[in-house]
Design a protein around this motif. Structure first.
Motif, PDB file in Angstrom:
ATOM      1  N   ALA A 112      46.790  -1.952  62.182  1.00 50.26           N
ATOM      2  CA  ALA A 112      45.955  -3.046  62.707  1.00 50.26           C
ATOM      3  C   ALA A 112      46.762  -3.683  63.823  1.00 50.26           C
ATOM      4  O   ALA A 112      47.989  -3.567  63.857  1.00 50.26           O
ATOM      5  CB  ALA A 112      45.640  -4.080  61.623  1.00 50.26           C
ATOM      6  N   PRO A 113      46.104  -4.356  64.766  1.00 46.92           N
ATOM      7  CA  PRO A 113      46.868  -5.068  65.803  1.00 46.92           C
ATOM      8  C   PRO A 113      47.820  -6.077  65.168  1.00 46.92           C
ATOM      9  O   PRO A 113      47.505  -6.681  64.138  1.00 46.92           O
ATOM     10  CB  PRO A 113      45.782  -5.766  66.631  1.00 46.92           C
ATOM     11  CG  PRO A 113      44.523  -5.033  66.319  1.00 46.92           C
ATOM     12  CD  PRO A 113      44.647  -4.537  64.915  1.00 46.92           C
ATOM     13  N   ARG A 136      49.426  -9.405  64.248  1.00 45.25           N
ATOM     14  CA  ARG A 136      48.680 -10.672  64.121  1.00 45.25           C
ATOM     15  C   ARG A 136      48.946 -11.628  65.288  1.00 45.25           C
ATOM     16  O   ARG A 136      48.051 -12.387  65.689  1.00 45.25           O
ATOM     17  CB  ARG A 136      49.000 -11.349  62.785  1.00 45.25           C
ATOM     18  CG  ARG A 136      50.370 -11.956  62.677  1.00 45.25           C
ATOM     19  CD  ARG A 136      50.650 -12.513  61.295  1.00 45.25           C
ATOM     20  NE  ARG A 136      50.827 -11.434  60.331  1.00 45.25           N
ATOM     21  CZ  ARG A 136      51.206 -11.623  59.063  1.00 45.25           C
ATOM     22  NH1 ARG A 136      51.382 -12.854  58.604  1.00 45.25           N
ATOM     23  NH2 ARG A 136      51.391 -10.605  58.254  1.00 45.25           N
ATOM     24  N   ALA A 139      46.817 -10.386  68.068  1.00 43.38           N
ATOM     25  CA  ALA A 139      45.417 -10.674  67.751  1.00 43.38           C
ATOM     26  C   ALA A 139      45.094 -12.152  67.985  1.00 43.38           C
ATOM     27  O   ALA A 139      44.038 -12.489  68.532  1.00 43.38           O
ATOM     28  CB  ALA A 139      45.109 -10.280  66.311  1.00 43.38           C
ATOM     29  N   ASP A 141      42.429 -13.680  70.738  1.00 46.92           N
ATOM     30  CA  ASP A 141      41.235 -14.294  70.166  1.00 46.92           C
ATOM     31  C   ASP A 141      40.515 -15.172  71.188  1.00 46.92           C
ATOM     32  O   ASP A 141      41.070 -16.155  71.692  1.00 46.92           O
ATOM     33  CB  ASP A 141      41.619 -15.130  68.943  1.00 46.92           C
ATOM     34  CG  ASP A 141      40.409 -15.649  68.189  1.00 46.92           C
ATOM     35  OD1 ASP A 141      39.360 -14.979  68.211  1.00 46.92           O
ATOM     36  OD2 ASP A 141      40.508 -16.732  67.581  1.00 46.92           O
ATOM     37  N   ASP A 161      47.347   0.844  67.604  1.00 51.36           N
ATOM     38  CA  ASP A 161      46.495  -0.287  67.215  1.00 51.36           C
ATOM     39  C   ASP A 161      46.502  -1.416  68.239  1.00 51.36           C
ATOM     40  O   ASP A 161      45.453  -2.018  68.515  1.00 51.36           O
ATOM     41  CB  ASP A 161      46.930  -0.821  65.849  1.00 51.36           C
ATOM     42  CG  ASP A 161      46.684   0.189  64.751  1.00 51.36           C
ATOM     43  OD1 ASP A 161      45.530   0.349  64.346  1.00 51.36           O
ATOM     44  OD2 ASP A 161      47.652   0.836  64.314  1.00 51.36           O
ATOM     45  N   ASN A 162      47.656  -1.726  68.809  1.00 53.80           N
ATOM     46  CA  ASN A 162      47.705  -2.802  69.798  1.00 53.80           C
ATOM     47  C   ASN A 162      47.023  -2.402  71.100  1.00 53.80           C
ATOM     48  O   ASN A 162      46.340  -3.219  71.729  1.00 53.80           O
ATOM     49  CB  ASN A 162      49.155  -3.202  70.055  1.00 53.80           C
ATOM     50  CG  ASN A 162      49.805  -3.805  68.834  1.00 53.80           C
ATOM     51  OD1 ASN A 162      49.207  -4.623  68.135  1.00 53.80           O
ATOM     52  ND2 ASN A 162      51.025  -3.390  68.544  1.00 53.80           N
ATOM     53  N   GLU A 169      44.510  -0.397  71.364  1.00 49.13           N
ATOM     54  CA  GLU A 169      43.071  -0.457  71.122  1.00 49.13           C
ATOM     55  C   GLU A 169      42.562  -1.899  71.126  1.00 49.13           C
ATOM     56  O   GLU A 169      41.445  -2.171  71.581  1.00 49.13           O
ATOM     57  CB  GLU A 169      42.732   0.222  69.790  1.00 49.13           C
ATOM     58  CG  GLU A 169      43.042   1.715  69.750  1.00 49.13           C
ATOM     59  CD  GLU A 169      42.233   2.521  70.754  1.00 49.13           C
ATOM     60  OE1 GLU A 169      41.047   2.190  70.985  1.00 49.13           O
ATOM     61  OE2 GLU A 169      42.793   3.490  71.319  1.00 49.13           O
ATOM     62  N   ALA A 170      43.376  -2.839  70.642  1.00 49.35           N
ATOM     63  CA  ALA A 170      42.985  -4.252  70.675  1.00 49.35           C
ATOM     64  C   ALA A 170      42.878  -4.749  72.107  1.00 49.35           C
ATOM     65  O   ALA A 170      41.949  -5.501  72.446  1.00 49.35           O
ATOM     66  CB  ALA A 170      43.990  -5.093  69.894  1.00 49.35           C
ATOM     67  N   ALA A 184      39.685  -3.343  73.444  1.00 46.70           N
ATOM     68  CA  ALA A 184      38.521  -4.032  72.879  1.00 46.70           C
ATOM     69  C   ALA A 184      38.282  -5.374  73.560  1.00 46.70           C
ATOM     70  O   ALA A 184      37.144  -5.864  73.605  1.00 46.70           O
ATOM     71  CB  ALA A 184      38.714  -4.231  71.380  1.00 46.70           C
ATOM     72  N   ALA A 185      39.344  -5.968  74.116  1.00 49.28           N
ATOM     73  CA  ALA A 185      39.212  -7.233  74.842  1.00 49.28           C
ATOM     74  C   ALA A 185      38.763  -7.018  76.277  1.00 49.28           C
ATOM     75  O   ALA A 185      38.611  -7.988  77.028  1.00 49.28           O
ATOM     76  CB  ALA A 185      40.535  -7.991  74.817  1.00 49.28           C
TER      77      ALA A 185
END
Length: 234
Positions: free
Chosen positions: A58-59, A61, A64, A68, A86-87, A89-90, A93-94
């Motif tokens: 997961a990214p 925290r 993330a 946010d 994971d990071n 992809e985060a 996604a942004a």
């Protein structure tokens, strides 16, 4: 993280520490950039992400939280030391157009397998010998845990490499474990001091923010620092 995952991670970490030359006197000369050890991590992991100490699936925290509500639409982003992806992809996604790289080919292959439909451009590359076309090419450079995995003598070169990627008007985001100057450490990893974080403000970068984030739950104390480069003037 399940109890089983945590147990597998702890057992893998014990084995990896046992073969890490930097855990022994004189080990720096044996593997100065820790290349062989990073390669061994992914080779010994097989297909178990628990055996990769920095793979959270997961990214992170703190990334993330930073992302946010923030749009990176259209920005060119570079994820340094991407691991299992994971990071990266985060960031995608942004809204960012992301290039992500790792030193170890197996890590890049693993990330591509995990995200087969990804728009992220996963590459094999060396922070210290990056492609020349990356110079000044990114609006956002994200670095998490690479610096703290390097011995002190490599940090100045790493800082220059990171700064070189940042475009005019762009930013460098660094997340790392933190320690006080006088605090003893038994690394690697080597948590960074405030002075080491501040030393990343080189070659036209300046500190925009530096957060000292206290330990919380299962997360130790961290720095989250953002550096910016001014817009080029005509």
């Amino acid at each position: 993280m399940s109890d089983d995952f945590a147990d597998r991670r702890a057992r893998a970490r014990e084995k990896l520490d046992a073969i890490d030359p930097h855990k022994r006197e004189g080990g720096v000369a044996a593997d100065p950039k820790r290349v062989k050890w990073f390669e061994a991590v992914y080779e010994l992991a097989g297909d178990d992400p628990a055996a990769v100490p920095w793979a959270g699936l997961a990214p992170h925290r703190l990334l993330a939280q930073w992302l946010d509500g923030r749009s990176l639409a259209g920005l060119r982003a570079l994820d340094v030391g991407c691991g299992l992806g994971d990071n990266a992809e985060a960031l995608a996604a942004a809204g960012a157009r992301v290039t992500a790289f790792d030193l170890v080919p197996r890590a890049v292959e693993w990330a591509r397998r995990r995200f087969p439909q990804s728009a992220v451009d996963y590459r094999v590359a060396d922070l210290f010998e990056a492609p020349p076309e990356w110079r000044g090419a990114f609006d956002l450079v994200h670095e998490l845990y690479t610096l703290q995995a390097l011995p002190d003598r490599l940090l100045p070169d790493a800082a220059r490499s990171l700064a070189s990627f940042v475009a005019p008007g762009g930013a460098l985001l660094v997340i790392a474990r933190a320690r006080d100057e006088a605090q003893g450490i038994d690394g690697p990893p080597w948590p960074l001091t405030r002075a080491q974080i501040e030393a990343l403000a080189i070659d036209g970068l300046r500190i925009a923010s530096l957060e000292d984030i206290a330990a919380q739950g299962d997360m130790v104390r961290h720095w989250r620092a953002e550096f910016v480069r001014e817009e080029a003037r005509g």
